[in-house]
Design a protein around this motif. Structure first.
Motif, PDB file in Angstrom:
ATOM      1  N   LEU A 365       0.874  -1.218   0.087  1.00 31.94           N
ATOM      2  CA  LEU A 365       0.092  -0.008   0.063  1.00 31.94           C
ATOM      3  C   LEU A 365       1.040   1.216   0.008  1.00 31.94           C
ATOM      4  N   HIS A 366       0.642   2.086  -0.808  1.00 34.79           N
ATOM      5  CA  HIS A 366       1.332   3.410  -0.944  1.00 34.79           C
ATOM      6  C   HIS A 366       0.573   4.550  -0.808  1.00 34.79           C
ATOM      7  N   GLY A 367       0.885   5.310   0.290  1.00 41.80           N
ATOM      8  CA  GLY A 367      -0.110   6.432   0.362  1.00 41.80           C
ATOM      9  C   GLY A 367       0.732   7.744   0.144  1.00 41.80           C
ATOM     10  N   PHE A 368       0.026   8.731  -0.438  1.00 41.24           N
ATOM     11  CA  PHE A 368       0.766   9.812  -0.711  1.00 41.24           C
ATOM     12  C   PHE A 368      -0.024  11.326  -0.290  1.00 41.24           C
ATOM     13  N   SER A 369       0.503  12.279   0.366  1.00 43.31           N
ATOM     14  CA  SER A 369      -0.138  13.355   0.913  1.00 43.31           C
ATOM     15  C   SER A 369       0.397  14.438   0.738  1.00 43.31           C
ATOM     16  N   ASP A 370      -0.340  15.803   0.359  1.00 42.97           N
ATOM     17  CA  ASP A 370       0.522  16.874   0.301  1.00 42.97           C
ATOM     18  C   ASP A 370      -0.558  18.097   0.760  1.00 42.97           C
ATOM     19  N   ALA A 371       0.042  19.245   0.820  1.00 38.60           N
ATOM     20  CA  ALA A 371      -0.922  20.451   1.281  1.00 38.60           C
ATOM     21  C   ALA A 371      -0.370  21.639   0.809  1.00 38.60           C
ATOM     22  N   SER A 372      -1.199  22.754   0.652  1.00 40.55           N
ATOM     23  CA  SER A 372      -0.669  23.836   0.450  1.00 40.55           C
ATOM     24  C   SER A 372      -1.504  25.019   1.196  1.00 40.55           C
ATOM     25  N   ASP A 373      -1.560  26.107   0.995  1.00 40.42           N
ATOM     26  CA  ASP A 373      -2.187  27.367   1.770  1.00 40.42           C
ATOM     27  C   ASP A 373      -3.849  27.248   1.310  1.00 40.42           C
ATOM     28  N   LEU A 374      -4.023  26.639   0.063  1.00 40.25           N
ATOM     29  CA  LEU A 374      -5.405  26.565  -0.357  1.00 40.25           C
ATOM     30  C   LEU A 374      -6.193  25.137   0.031  1.00 40.25           C
ATOM     31  N   ALA A 375      -5.500  24.255  -0.188  1.00 43.83           N
ATOM     32  CA  ALA A 375      -6.067  22.778  -0.047  1.00 43.83           C
ATOM     33  C   ALA A 375      -5.168  21.752   0.444  1.00 43.83           C
ATOM     34  N   TYR A 376      -5.675  20.579   0.911  1.00 43.60           N
ATOM     35  CA  TYR A 376      -4.650  19.402   1.217  1.00 43.60           C
ATOM     36  C   TYR A 376      -5.585  18.139   0.759  1.00 43.60           C
ATOM     37  N   GLY A 377      -4.653  17.180   0.440  1.00 45.38           N
ATOM     38  CA  GLY A 377      -5.040  15.939  -0.215  1.00 45.38           C
ATOM     39  C   GLY A 377      -4.349  14.739   0.173  1.00 45.38           C
ATOM     40  N   ALA A 378      -4.808  13.417  -0.031  1.00 50.78           N
ATOM     41  CA  ALA A 378      -4.035  12.322   0.462  1.00 50.78           C
ATOM     42  C   ALA A 378      -4.681  11.526  -0.708  1.00 50.78           C
ATOM     43  N   CYS A 379      -3.637  10.273  -1.282  1.00 47.81           N
ATOM     44  CA  CYS A 379      -4.363   9.065  -2.057  1.00 47.81           C
ATOM     45  C   CYS A 379      -3.680   8.092  -1.705  1.00 47.81           C
ATOM     46  N   LEU A 380      -4.364   7.017  -2.170  1.00 47.81           N
ATOM     47  CA  LEU A 380      -3.881   5.557  -1.740  1.00 47.81           C
ATOM     48  C   LEU A 380      -3.844   4.562  -3.026  1.00 47.81           C
ATOM     49  N   TYR A 381      -2.764   4.132  -2.968  1.00 45.07           N
ATOM     50  CA  TYR A 381      -2.492   3.182  -4.124  1.00 45.07           C
ATOM     51  C   TYR A 381      -2.167   1.776  -3.702  1.00 45.07           C
ATOM     52  N   VAL A 382      -2.407   0.635  -4.347  1.00 44.52           N
ATOM     53  CA  VAL A 382      -1.984  -0.694  -4.140  1.00 44.52           C
ATOM     54  C   VAL A 382      -1.127  -1.278  -5.210  1.00 44.52           C
ATOM     55  N   ARG A 383      -0.061  -1.614  -4.906  1.00 44.69           N
ATOM     56  CA  ARG A 383       0.894  -2.288  -5.898  1.00 44.69           C
ATOM     57  C   ARG A 383       0.995  -3.773  -5.465  1.00 44.69           C
ATOM     58  N   ALA A 384       0.953  -4.438  -6.583  1.00 39.68           N
ATOM     59  CA  ALA A 384       0.863  -5.881  -6.542  1.00 39.68           C
ATOM     60  C   ALA A 384       2.215  -6.520  -7.117  1.00 39.68           C
ATOM     61  N   VAL A 385       2.964  -7.275  -6.643  1.00 37.93           N
ATOM     62  CA  VAL A 385       4.209  -7.682  -7.194  1.00 37.93           C
ATOM     63  C   VAL A 385       3.984  -9.179  -7.523  1.00 37.93           C
ATOM     64  N   PHE A 386       4.009  -9.873  -8.775  1.00 33.67           N
ATOM     65  CA  PHE A 386       3.776 -11.150  -8.922  1.00 33.67           C
ATOM     66  C   PHE A 386       5.039 -12.059  -9.196  1.00 33.67           C
ATOM     67  N   PRO A 387       4.922 -13.240  -9.017  1.00 35.76           N
ATOM     68  CA  PRO A 387       5.973 -14.181  -9.036  1.00 35.76           C
ATOM     69  C   PRO A 387       6.868 -13.915 -10.232  1.00 35.76           C
ATOM     70  N   ASP A 388       6.579 -13.590 -11.226  1.00 34.45           N
ATOM     71  CA  ASP A 388       7.466 -13.294 -12.455  1.00 34.45           C
ATOM     72  C   ASP A 388       8.280 -11.969 -12.532  1.00 34.45           C
ATOM     73  N   ASP A 389       8.125 -11.247 -11.445  1.00 33.94           N
ATOM     74  CA  ASP A 389       8.562  -9.696 -11.223  1.00 33.94           C
ATOM     75  C   ASP A 389       7.502  -8.594 -11.884  1.00 33.94           C
ATOM     76  N   SER A 390       6.568  -9.112 -12.639  1.00 26.10           N
ATOM     77  CA  SER A 390       5.864  -7.852 -12.947  1.00 26.10           C
ATOM     78  C   SER A 390       4.985  -7.348 -12.021  1.00 26.10           C
TER      79      SER A 390
END
Length: 426
Positions: A365-390
């Protein structure tokens, strides 16, 4: 109050024969199905012993079933200054969280959706209480004015969502031994009259579809607008009960349906957002801008940065302290027109519905967040690693908020610690 509003409504309908016919058809259906019956007023009825609901219609041109719906106004104040909704207990919130339902919907390989038609009206009201759901009606002004009582849970009364949802949950509890998997669906994957569910294998999905149908029948609930990402799931569903519709755009045939107001293409299994065409862009007001923004529904935050920009324009108007129906300055009006036109490209954005982690050797799970003087936000990604390294990377969801504007700022929000705090708050 209810009589006065009915007479006003009647005069308006007389000027629009087509609308009046649709309105009358809605009432006729109510009577034909036994959801309403004519009653005689008792002489010398005591104040508070009965209640009359005013009613009006709303038009839903995009609906594939009911284009016109009659709404009963339980919030209308009487001469006492109190409405029936003011004195009714609404009950606790028992429906499931919308975002949680959509996120669970993304984890299944095979999925289907359905809608429970006229869900409120499948739940009866005790005969001792129908006298509090009276309306005035007549099909023609030359007829005598009559009184009718609504026999079912009524759209427009405060307790109705709780009553309808609890009735459905009670059906699931009563028949969970016979339909165990369907009972879980009702409990966790149902939002009011919409059901979104699925399974990891095709056979399980087909079996679940049959269970859900059987469970709903036990409670006298129907099902229509069926959609699925595999035709075999709907092999027992008549064509007229399916919700798939064809939308032709740019000479490309697209099969899309709205799932809780999120556009889902079941054939190609992707999500998108529906941005309506720019209509009536002349004379932009604060109210009109808010109305246009409210039509764009993005609960999973796929287009959070875009929606945030629109909210900032709306806030800019609010800071002018103008009335809701006053025209906005030309500079802001031009900015909104350009931005609103550019937003139409969002209709062509596609995001995979299914988050595939079958066979993955590792999930991150990869989460990112950022903020400024106007707004703030965050997003969440899932990264799957398979046996063939894909690897596969999928956006799960995001959240964003605009910050209240302050006249004086002692320090800009730029350091990583502040960014992280705002991300945690989301």
């Amino acid at each position: 109050m209810a009589l006065k509003r009915f007479l006003n409504q009647e005069r308006k309908l007389d000027q629009q024969p087509a609308l009046k016919e649709q309105y009358s058809d809605f009432i006729r259906e109510y009577e034909r199905l036994g959801h309403m019956r004519e009653v005689q007023e008792e002489p010398n009825e005591q104040p508070g012993s009965v209640y009359y609901l005013p009613h009006h219609c709303i038009l839903r041109p995009t609906s594939t079933t009911t284009k016109l719906r009659v709404v009963f106004d339980g919030s209308a104040k009487t001469t006492t200054g109190v409405s029936i909704n003011d004195v009714l207990m609404t009950g606790p919130t028992v429906q499931n969280d919308l975002i949680a339902i959509l996120l669970r919907f993304r984890r299944f390989r095979y999925v289907f959706t359905l809608d429970i038609p006229q869900m409120f009206r499948q739940v009866g009201v005790h005969q001792q209480d129908t006298k509090f759901q009276r309306i005035f009606w007549r099909y023609d002004r030359n007829d005598f004015l009559t009184v009718r009582e609504l026999q079912t849970v009524t759209y427009g009364l405060g307790p109705s969502p709780f009553q309808a949802t609890m009735s459905l949950k009670q059906v699931a509890a009563d028949h969970q031994e016979e339909f165990p998997e369907a009972a879980k669906v009702i409990e966790k994957e149902t939002y009011m009259d919409d059901i979104l569910t699925g399974a990891d294998t095709l056979n399980e999905a087909c079996q679940l579809q049959r269970e859900v149908t059987g469970l709903l029948e036990k409670g006298c609930f129907g099902a229509h607008k069926w959609c699925a990402n595999h035709s075999q799931i709907l092999q027992d569903i008549p064509e007229e009960l399916r919700g798939t519709s064809f939308v032709v755009s740019d000479n490309i045939s697209k099969v899309t349906v709205k799932t809780l107001s999120v556009v889902w293409n079941p054939t190609e299994d992707w999500f998108s957002v529906s941005v309506p065409d720019c209509e009536n862009m002349d004379g932009i007001t604060r109210r009109k801008l808010l109305s246009q923004l409210a039509k764009i529904f993005d609960p999973l935050g796929f287009f959070g940065p875009v929606i945030t920009t629109a909210k900032l324009i709306l806030r800019e108007i609010g800071e002018l302290q103008t009335d809701w129906d006053d025209p906005v300055p030309d500079e802001i009006s031009s900015k909104w027109r350009n931005f609103r036109t550019e937003m139409l490209v969002l209709n062509d954005v596609r995001l995979p519905r299914w988050i595939n982690w079958n066979g993955a050797a590792k999930l991150e799970l990869h989460g990112f967040s950022d903020a400024s003087d106007l707004a703030y936000g965050a997003c969440l990604y899932v990264r799957a690693v398979f046996p063939d390294d894909s690897t596969e990377m999928r956006l799960i969801c995001s959240k964003s908020r605009i910050l209240p504007k302050k006249k004086v700022r002692n320090k800009a929000i730029t350091d990583r610690q502040s960014d992280g705090c705002y991300g945690i708050r989301i």
